[in-house]
Enzyme design. Structure first.
Site, PDB file in Angstrom:
ATOM      1  N   ASP A   3       0.891  -1.108   0.056  1.00 45.30           N
ATOM      2  CA  ASP A   3      -0.044   0.077   0.087  1.00 45.30           C
ATOM      3  C   ASP A   3       0.870   1.166   0.067  1.00 45.30           C
ATOM      4  O   ASP A   3       1.967   1.137   0.495  1.00 45.30           O
ATOM      5  CB  ASP A   3      -0.895   0.018   1.131  1.00 45.30           C
ATOM      6  CG  ASP A   3      -1.935   1.112   1.354  1.00 45.30           C
ATOM      7  OD1 ASP A   3      -2.192   1.666   0.541  1.00 45.30           O
ATOM      8  OD2 ASP A   3      -1.990   1.687   2.593  1.00 45.30           O
ATOM      9  N   ASP A   5      -0.371   5.042   0.732  1.00 46.70           N
ATOM     10  CA  ASP A   5      -0.732   5.798   2.002  1.00 46.70           C
ATOM     11  C   ASP A   5      -0.513   5.394   3.168  1.00 46.70           C
ATOM     12  O   ASP A   5      -1.184   4.627   3.765  1.00 46.70           O
ATOM     13  CB  ASP A   5      -2.189   6.523   1.607  1.00 46.70           C
ATOM     14  CG  ASP A   5      -2.166   7.256   0.412  1.00 46.70           C
ATOM     15  OD1 ASP A   5      -1.221   7.836  -0.008  1.00 46.70           O
ATOM     16  OD2 ASP A   5      -3.273   7.270  -0.417  1.00 46.70           O
ATOM     17  N   ASP A 128      -2.457  -0.475   5.808  1.00 48.75           N
ATOM     18  CA  ASP A 128      -2.739   0.178   6.982  1.00 48.75           C
ATOM     19  C   ASP A 128      -4.381   0.114   7.377  1.00 48.75           C
ATOM     20  O   ASP A 128      -5.028   0.210   8.567  1.00 48.75           O
ATOM     21  CB  ASP A 128      -2.375   1.393   7.238  1.00 48.75           C
ATOM     22  CG  ASP A 128      -2.794   2.283   6.252  1.00 48.75           C
ATOM     23  OD1 ASP A 128      -2.862   2.062   5.128  1.00 48.75           O
ATOM     24  OD2 ASP A 128      -3.528   3.423   6.849  1.00 48.75           O
TER      25      ASP A 128
HETATM   26 MG   LIG Z   1      -3.126   3.237   3.315  1.00 57.67          MG
END
Ligand SMILES: [Mg+2]
Length: 176
Positions: A3, A5, A128
């Site tokens: 991922d 961000d 996340d």
């Molecule tokens: Mg993220």
């Protein structure tokens, strides 16, 4: 599958810096106990917190998280690395530029924009967002959480840093 961000890029610091400047607040990521940021901002901001994500230049200027670039380069020498990111579509071009600039060895051709990360082919997802971690692990594959207060309820392996993630991957595929 990595991922972008809050895993590779430090989105929260710059996003919150802009919000704090405009609303005279002191929001940090430590306050976010769940994914819905609007619950932790002043009422006069509310859902407008997401408008910052559409500001030109926001994604282009993000700083990498500590050791993200170094570890990705080392992992790239041993594994097929794809960046899988979801965001407002107005940010796609900036994200392509960011990857070309900071991660030229991965490059934009290994950048996948997807809201449904569980539908992408790959052995492992490092993310996340609770919905991505849950969706991916539900397919029987390994999802690893970058540890944040807002994803602590998700029952998957978690790491607190890129160096810890590197150890996890090396242990998982030791000898290969
Ligand atoms: Mg993220």
């Amino acid at each position: 599958m990595i991922d972008m961000d809050s895993v590779i890029c430090d989105l929260m610091s710059e996003w919150h810096r802009r919000y704090n400047r405009d609303y005279d607040d002191d929001l940090t990521v430590d306050r976010l106990q769940c994914w819905e940021s609007e619950r932790y901002v002043k009422p006069e901001c509310g859902l407008r917190i997401y408008d910052y994500l559409k500001e030109p230049g926001l994604f282009l200027g993000l700083k990498p998280l500590p050791f993200a670039l170094e570890v990705l380069e080392r992992l790239h020498n041993k594994h097929h690395i794809f960046i899988v990111t979801s965001s407002v579509s107005t940010a796609y071009a900036e994200k392509e530029c960011w990857v070309e600039q900071h991660l030229p060895f991965i490059g934009r051709k290994n950048l996948i924009f997807a809201h449904r990360k569980d539908m992408i082919v790959g052995d492992l997802l490092f993310d996340d967002a609770p919905h991505n971690l849950l969706g991916f692990s539900a397919t029987g594959r390994t999802a690893v959480a970058m540890d944040y207060p807002y994803n602590r309820d998700v029952n998957v392996p978690r790491v607190k840093s890129w160096l810890e993630f590197e150890k996890f991957v090396n242990h998982l595929w030791r000898g290969e």
